[in-house]
Structures are given as structure tokens and as C-alpha cells.
Write a protein that holds these residues in place. Structure first.
Motif, PDB file in Angstrom:
ATOM      1  N   ASN A   1      40.187  28.188  34.716  1.00  0.00           N
ATOM      2  CA  ASN A   1      39.621  27.421  33.597  1.00  0.00           C
ATOM      3  C   ASN A   1      40.103  25.972  33.562  1.00  0.00           C
ATOM      4  OD1 ASN A   1      39.180  29.931  30.951  1.00  0.00           O
ATOM      5  ND2 ASN A   1      37.820  29.249  32.564  1.00  0.00           N
ATOM      6  N   SER A   2      40.293  25.357  34.728  1.00  0.00           N
ATOM      7  CA  SER A   2      40.750  23.960  34.759  1.00  0.00           C
ATOM      8  C   SER A   2      39.735  23.006  34.153  1.00  0.00           C
ATOM      9  CB  SER A   2      41.040  23.531  36.199  1.00  0.00           C
ATOM     10  OG  SER A   2      39.838  23.328  36.930  1.00  0.00           O
ATOM     11  N   TYR A   3      38.513  23.458  33.945  1.00  0.00           N
ATOM     12  CA  TYR A   3      37.436  22.617  33.444  1.00  0.00           C
ATOM     13  C   TYR A   3      37.237  22.753  31.937  1.00  0.00           C
ATOM     14  CZ  TYR A   3      35.508  27.217  34.436  1.00  0.00           C
ATOM     15  OH  TYR A   3      35.329  28.591  34.522  1.00  0.00           O
ATOM     16  N   THR A   4      38.041  23.581  31.269  1.00  0.00           N
ATOM     17  CA  THR A   4      37.910  23.763  29.825  1.00  0.00           C
ATOM     18  C   THR A   4      38.936  22.894  29.097  1.00  0.00           C
ATOM     19  OG1 THR A   4      39.412  25.674  29.859  1.00  0.00           O
ATOM     20  CG2 THR A   4      37.063  26.115  30.101  1.00  0.00           C
ATOM     21  N   LEU A   5      38.770  22.766  27.787  1.00  0.00           N
ATOM     22  CA  LEU A   5      39.673  21.931  27.001  1.00  0.00           C
ATOM     23  C   LEU A   5      40.942  22.656  26.590  1.00  0.00           C
ATOM     24  CD1 LEU A   5      37.228  19.892  24.722  1.00  0.00           C
ATOM     25  CD2 LEU A   5      38.172  19.314  26.964  1.00  0.00           C
ATOM     26  N   ASP A   6      40.980  23.954  26.748  1.00  0.00           N
ATOM     27  CA  ASP A   6      42.219  24.716  26.680  1.00  0.00           C
ATOM     28  C   ASP A   6      42.087  25.862  27.662  1.00  0.00           C
ATOM     29  OD1 ASP A   6      41.443  27.307  24.979  1.00  0.00           O
ATOM     30  OD2 ASP A   6      40.528  25.571  23.989  1.00  0.00           O
ATOM     31  N   PHE A   7      43.196  26.296  28.203  1.00  0.00           N
ATOM     32  CA  PHE A   7      43.156  27.222  29.328  1.00  0.00           C
ATOM     33  C   PHE A   7      44.389  28.119  29.291  1.00  0.00           C
ATOM     34  CE2 PHE A   7      44.057  22.785  30.402  1.00  0.00           C
ATOM     35  CZ  PHE A   7      45.428  22.843  30.586  1.00  0.00           C
ATOM     36  N   PRO A   8      44.371  29.230  30.012  1.00  0.00           N
ATOM     37  CA  PRO A   8      45.553  30.097  30.036  1.00  0.00           C
ATOM     38  C   PRO A   8      46.733  29.376  30.690  1.00  0.00           C
ATOM     39  CG  PRO A   8      43.616  31.225  30.929  1.00  0.00           C
ATOM     40  CD  PRO A   8      43.265  29.775  30.816  1.00  0.00           C
ATOM     41  N   GLY A   9      47.889  29.458  30.061  1.00  0.00           N
ATOM     42  CA  GLY A   9      49.080  28.911  30.681  1.00  0.00           C
ATOM     43  C   GLY A   9      49.676  29.867  31.693  1.00  0.00           C
ATOM     44  N   VAL A  10      49.394  31.163  31.507  1.00  0.00           N
ATOM     45  CA  VAL A  10      49.963  32.200  32.367  1.00  0.00           C
ATOM     46  C   VAL A  10      48.891  33.225  32.691  1.00  0.00           C
ATOM     47  CG1 VAL A  10      51.655  34.077  32.501  1.00  0.00           C
ATOM     48  CG2 VAL A  10      52.299  31.918  31.449  1.00  0.00           C
ATOM     49  N   LEU A  11      48.899  33.697  33.929  1.00  0.00           N
ATOM     50  CA  LEU A  11      48.056  34.805  34.369  1.00  0.00           C
ATOM     51  C   LEU A  11      48.954  35.936  34.833  1.00  0.00           C
ATOM     52  CD1 LEU A  11      45.611  32.778  36.662  1.00  0.00           C
ATOM     53  CD2 LEU A  11      45.309  33.279  34.231  1.00  0.00           C
ATOM     54  N   LEU A  12      48.545  37.169  34.562  1.00  0.00           N
ATOM     55  CA  LEU A  12      49.263  38.336  35.070  1.00  0.00           C
ATOM     56  C   LEU A  12      48.288  39.198  35.855  1.00  0.00           C
ATOM     57  CD1 LEU A  12      51.929  39.972  35.132  1.00  0.00           C
ATOM     58  CD2 LEU A  12      51.025  41.262  33.180  1.00  0.00           C
ATOM     59  N   PHE A  13      48.578  39.400  37.136  1.00  0.00           N
ATOM     60  CA  PHE A  13      47.791  40.274  37.991  1.00  0.00           C
ATOM     61  C   PHE A  13      48.557  41.578  38.201  1.00  0.00           C
ATOM     62  CE2 PHE A  13      46.534  35.966  39.105  1.00  0.00           C
ATOM     63  CZ  PHE A  13      45.143  36.059  39.159  1.00  0.00           C
ATOM     64  N   GLY A  14      47.835  42.666  38.361  1.00  0.00           N
ATOM     65  CA  GLY A  14      48.478  43.949  38.606  1.00  0.00           C
ATOM     66  C   GLY A  14      47.673  44.792  39.565  1.00  0.00           C
ATOM     67  N   CYS A  15      48.366  45.465  40.475  1.00  0.00           N
ATOM     68  CA  CYS A  15      47.714  46.277  41.497  1.00  0.00           C
ATOM     69  C   CYS A  15      47.720  47.748  41.108  1.00  0.00           C
ATOM     70  CB  CYS A  15      48.423  46.081  42.837  1.00  0.00           C
ATOM     71  SG  CYS A  15      47.712  47.065  44.176  1.00  0.00           S
ATOM     72  N   VAL A  16      46.535  48.278  40.860  1.00  0.00           N
ATOM     73  CA  VAL A  16      46.368  49.716  40.603  1.00  0.00           C
ATOM     74  C   VAL A  16      46.007  50.446  41.882  1.00  0.00           C
ATOM     75  CG1 VAL A  16      44.985  51.417  39.344  1.00  0.00           C
ATOM     76  CG2 VAL A  16      45.774  49.341  38.179  1.00  0.00           C
ATOM     77  N   THR A  17      45.179  49.822  42.724  1.00  0.00           N
ATOM     78  CA  THR A  17      44.818  50.376  44.032  1.00  0.00           C
ATOM     79  C   THR A  17      44.939  49.270  45.069  1.00  0.00           C
ATOM     80  OG1 THR A  17      43.243  51.906  43.003  1.00  0.00           O
ATOM     81  CG2 THR A  17      43.059  51.577  45.382  1.00  0.00           C
ATOM     82  N   ALA A  18      45.796  49.472  46.048  1.00  0.00           N
ATOM     83  CA  ALA A  18      45.996  48.463  47.097  1.00  0.00           C
ATOM     84  C   ALA A  18      44.945  48.633  48.185  1.00  0.00           C
ATOM     85  CB  ALA A  18      47.387  48.599  47.705  1.00  0.00           C
ATOM     86  N   PRO A  19      44.388  47.539  48.712  1.00  0.00           N
ATOM     87  CA  PRO A  19      43.372  47.627  49.766  1.00  0.00           C
ATOM     88  C   PRO A  19      43.976  48.091  51.084  1.00  0.00           C
ATOM     89  CG  PRO A  19      44.007  45.350  49.426  1.00  0.00           C
ATOM     90  CD  PRO A  19      44.709  46.137  48.358  1.00  0.00           C
ATOM     91  N   GLU A  20      43.110  48.508  52.000  1.00  0.00           N
ATOM     92  CA  GLU A  20      43.584  48.924  53.321  1.00  0.00           C
ATOM     93  C   GLU A  20      44.089  47.730  54.114  1.00  0.00           C
ATOM     94  OE1 GLU A  20      40.527  51.055  55.352  1.00  0.00           O
ATOM     95  OE2 GLU A  20      40.362  52.614  53.809  1.00  0.00           O
ATOM     96  N   THR A  21      43.294  46.658  54.150  1.00  0.00           N
ATOM     97  CA  THR A  21      43.702  45.439  54.850  1.00  0.00           C
ATOM     98  C   THR A  21      43.327  44.235  54.005  1.00  0.00           C
ATOM     99  OG1 THR A  21      41.597  45.150  56.044  1.00  0.00           O
ATOM    100  CG2 THR A  21      43.285  46.527  57.094  1.00  0.00           C
ATOM    101  N   GLY A  22      44.108  43.145  54.157  1.00  0.00           N
ATOM    102  CA  GLY A  22      43.802  41.910  53.442  1.00  0.00           C
ATOM    103  C   GLY A  22      43.931  42.079  51.944  1.00  0.00           C
ATOM    104  N   GLY A  23      43.158  41.242  51.217  1.00  0.00           N
ATOM    105  CA  GLY A  23      43.065  41.392  49.771  1.00  0.00           C
ATOM    106  C   GLY A  23      44.217  40.838  48.974  1.00  0.00           C
ATOM    107  N   ALA A  24      45.124  40.092  49.607  1.00  0.00           N
ATOM    108  CA  ALA A  24      46.234  39.511  48.850  1.00  0.00           C
ATOM    109  C   ALA A  24      45.705  38.503  47.834  1.00  0.00           C
ATOM    110  CB  ALA A  24      47.230  38.833  49.781  1.00  0.00           C
ATOM    111  N   THR A  25      46.356  38.419  46.690  1.00  0.00           N
ATOM    112  CA  THR A  25      46.109  37.335  45.747  1.00  0.00           C
ATOM    113  C   THR A  25      46.981  36.171  46.195  1.00  0.00           C
ATOM    114  OG1 THR A  25      45.577  38.832  43.920  1.00  0.00           O
ATOM    115  CG2 THR A  25      46.291  36.594  43.335  1.00  0.00           C
ATOM    116  N   THR A  26      46.360  35.222  46.871  1.00  0.00           N
ATOM    117  CA  THR A  26      47.094  34.073  47.398  1.00  0.00           C
ATOM    118  C   THR A  26      47.471  33.128  46.270  1.00  0.00           C
ATOM    119  OG1 THR A  26      44.958  33.036  47.855  1.00  0.00           O
ATOM    120  CG2 THR A  26      46.038  34.194  49.677  1.00  0.00           C
TER     121      THR A  26
END
Length: 344
Positions: free
Chosen positions: A116-141
Motif C-alpha cells: 500500500n505504498s500508494y495510499t495515504l496511510d498504510f500498514p506499518g507491519v506485516l505478519l506472514f505465516g506458513c500453514v502449508t509449505a510448498p514443495e519447491t520455491g515459494g519463499a516470501t522474499t
């Protein structure tokens, strides 16, 4: 490899740093999520300090197995929830402020961006969580935007600092996001009111196609650490960043003015291919990644750090929650938000 204990108050916590990876905090083993949430809550200040240092922290070893346990962890780590505005990607809503990270196809990688860098207010923090890991790739870079800013050509930084960046969006049912979903309104008047209140210029091309223009600061200052960062979607949505085949199809179909997303320097001029490439090169240089394991969380300071996603194979279920909303006005923007290009 280096290790770092955030403070004596976080006894038993070790943060591991390795080249090419985000900081990883290994947690103790817990029998229940309630125990884990209490531990996270007790150490929230120390985790926050590490977040300001590293920009992103992966927490490994927690019993996060579904949306409910993820929400428990979110409530222990994030004091205030933040909304998702001016929607640009499909997500599944699991309730209680928990969403899928994205529902875009597995084969499609997602470039680094600040939410949301284009909005006038945006999240200061994001939380990601893995419930099912992929077989290959799929990292949150993730990538440190303090470092990205330092890598950019100084003359380009100066131009963006003065003029900001300009986002042009075309909302339709044929490509991109329909305006009804983006603005959470079934009535044109609702979308118009939002635009009027949030410094967004707009025009209706027909009853179902809306075009908007908004100028935003490309460089801001973190309100807590006082550090300047590169904070925008300029390269992410620039036509130059599209795969060549995709760009040709979209341009032939919709024309350059009709692309779902396009970006310009804040004065309305287009950058050269080499200049756009320089921005993408900076993102690439600061990108780090770690493969997901089931139960992993990753806390991201959305101002200090951009995030993306690798393509992947196999099932993948990554949840996201947004919190600690920050107004743009608190971040010393170098250029003021506007509905029109700089100087017009």
C-alpha cells in the motif's frame, strides 16, 4: 553465521543471521499456541527492536497450523490491525483480519514492493505465516529499502525526491482489478468519494471503466528509526518491469494508456529503460530469502523492508495480517500527495 541475543529480557532467544537470508529467531518448543502467544507477548518489545534493526524477522518453531492459531500469534505481536485499501491483488479472506498472502498463480513470481505504498496511510507491519509449505520455491522474499535507496544513482534519487512518482490505474472487468472490488463499493459515487478524500484524480472512460492518477512521495522517513527509505511501487508497476510477451499483449490490447497499472516520474515524464532497470537492479541486490517451513512466521516492517514471492510448485498456504497503521504525513514525505503530476 552470526547470532545475536536481543536483550537479557529475551532469555533463551537467539537470532541467527546468514548471508542471503532474513534474520531468523528460533523459538522454544511449545505445547499449545496459547503458551506460544504468551511468550511472544512477553517479548514483543525485544522482537520489535530486532525488527527495526533487521527490517524483517522470521520466527521459527511455533505451533501455527491454521488461520485461528495464526491470529493468536498476530494478536500477541501486533497491537492494532490495519486494513487493505485500494486493492490490487486477489486474496482470500479468512476472517478476523487474516487473508491469503495472494491468490495469484503459482508460476507467477511477485517483485519486491512495500504494501500500500500508494495510499495515504498504510500498514506499518506485516505478519506472514506458513500453514502449508510448498514443495519447491515459494519463499516470501524481502529486501531492505534503506540499502536499496543507497544503491540507486544519486541523480535519480534527487529527481524522485523532488517530484515523487505517479501511478496511473485503469480499473475494468477485462484486466487488473475491477473498481467495485478495489474500492469496496458497488456505486460509482462511493468510488468517487474515496478518491476525493484520498488525493486521487479520476475519470470514467465508460460506466464500468475507471482511470485514476495519484502522485505520491517515492522516499519517506521511518517515523521511529528516522531512516530514509525507498518506498513506492514505481518499478513494480512500470510497464518496463513486465515480461516482454505480457507487455506486448497488454499494450496491443489496451494501448499504453490503458494498461491496468503504469508508473511515471512524479512530473509525468517516463523514465528510460536503463533508469527503470537501475531501480530493479537495486531491488535484486538487496533481496534475501529463506524457504518456508510449516509453522514459520515472518514479521516485516513495511517501511524498512519490501517483500515479494517466488514462483513455486506444490500446495502453498501462506497467511498474512496487516497492522500498526502509519499515516504518510508521519513519514516526512519529500513530495506532497496530489491528483496531478508535480508542477501542474
Amino acid at each position: 553465521m552470526t547470532t545475536f541475543a536481543p536483550s537479557p529480557a529475551a532469555a533463551g532467544v537467539t537470532v541467527v543471521r546468514e548471508p542471503g537470508k532474513p534474520a531468523i529467531l528460533h523459538t522454544p518448543a511449545f505445547g499449545t499456541m496459547a503458551e506460544a502467544a504468551a511468550w511472544l507477548s512477553d517479548r514483543r518489545a525485544d522482537i520489535q527492536a530486532e525488527l527495526h534493526r533487521s527490517g524483517a524477522v522470521m520466527l521459527r518453531g511455533l505451533p501455527v497450523t491454521n488461520a485461528a492459531t495464526f491470529a493468536e500469534a498476530r494478536d500477541a505481536l501486533i497491537a492494532e490491525r490495519a486494513g487493505y485499501k485500494e486493492k490490487a491483488t486477489p486474496r482470500t479472506d479468512f476472517g478476523e483480519g487474516v487473508f491469503s498472502s495472494t491468490d495469484l498463480p503459482a508460476a507467477q513470481p511477485i517483485r519486491l514492493h512495500n504494501e500500500n505504498s500508494y495510499t495515504l496511510d498504510f500498514p506499518g507491519v506485516l505478519l506472514f505465516g506458513c500453514v502449508t509449505a510448498p514443495e519447491t520455491g515459494g519463499a516470501t522474499t524481502v529486501g531492505d529499502m534503506r540499502k536499496a535507496l543507497a544503491l540507486l544513482p544519486p541523480d535519480l534519487v534527487d529527481r524522485f525526491a523532488e517530484a515523487g512518482w505517479l501511478l496511473v490505474r485503469n480499473y475494468s472487468d477485462l484486466a487488473g482489478m475491477p473498481w467495485r472490488k478495489a474500492f469496496s463499493s458497488d456505486e460509482p459515487a462511493g468510488a468517487e468519494a474515496y478518491c476525493d478524500d484520498h488525493a486521487i484524480g479520476y475519470e470514467w472512460l465508460d460506466e464500468d471503466t475507471l482511470r485514476t492518477r495519484q502522485r505520491r512521495s517515492a522516499i519517506i522517513t521511518h517515523p521511529v528509526t528516522g531512516e530514509r527509505v525507498w518506498f513506492n511501487h514505481f518499478a513494480f508497476w512500470n510497464a518496463r518491469s513486465l515480461d516482454e510477451d505480457v507487455r506486448e499483449v497488454l499494450t496491443e490490447t489496451f494501448g499504453e494508456d490503458g494498461l491496468p497499472f503504469h508508473t511515471l516520474l512524479g512530473d509525468g515524464t517516463a523514465l528510460t529503460d536503463a533508469e527503470v532497470d537501475a531501480v530493479n537492479d537495486a531491488y535484486q541486490a538487496v533481496t534475501v530469502r529463506e524457504s518456508w517451513r510449516t509453522g514459520d512466521l515472518m514479521l516485516v516492517d513495511n517501511i524498512l523492508c519490501a517483500h515479494g514471492r517466488e514462483s513455486y510448485t506444490g500446495d502453498r498456504k501462506i497467511l498474512v495480517a496487516m497492522g500498526e497503521p502509519v499515516p504518510l504525513s508521519a513519514c516526512s514525505p519529500t513530495s506532497a500527495p496530489s491528483t496531478a503530476p508535480y508542477g501542474r
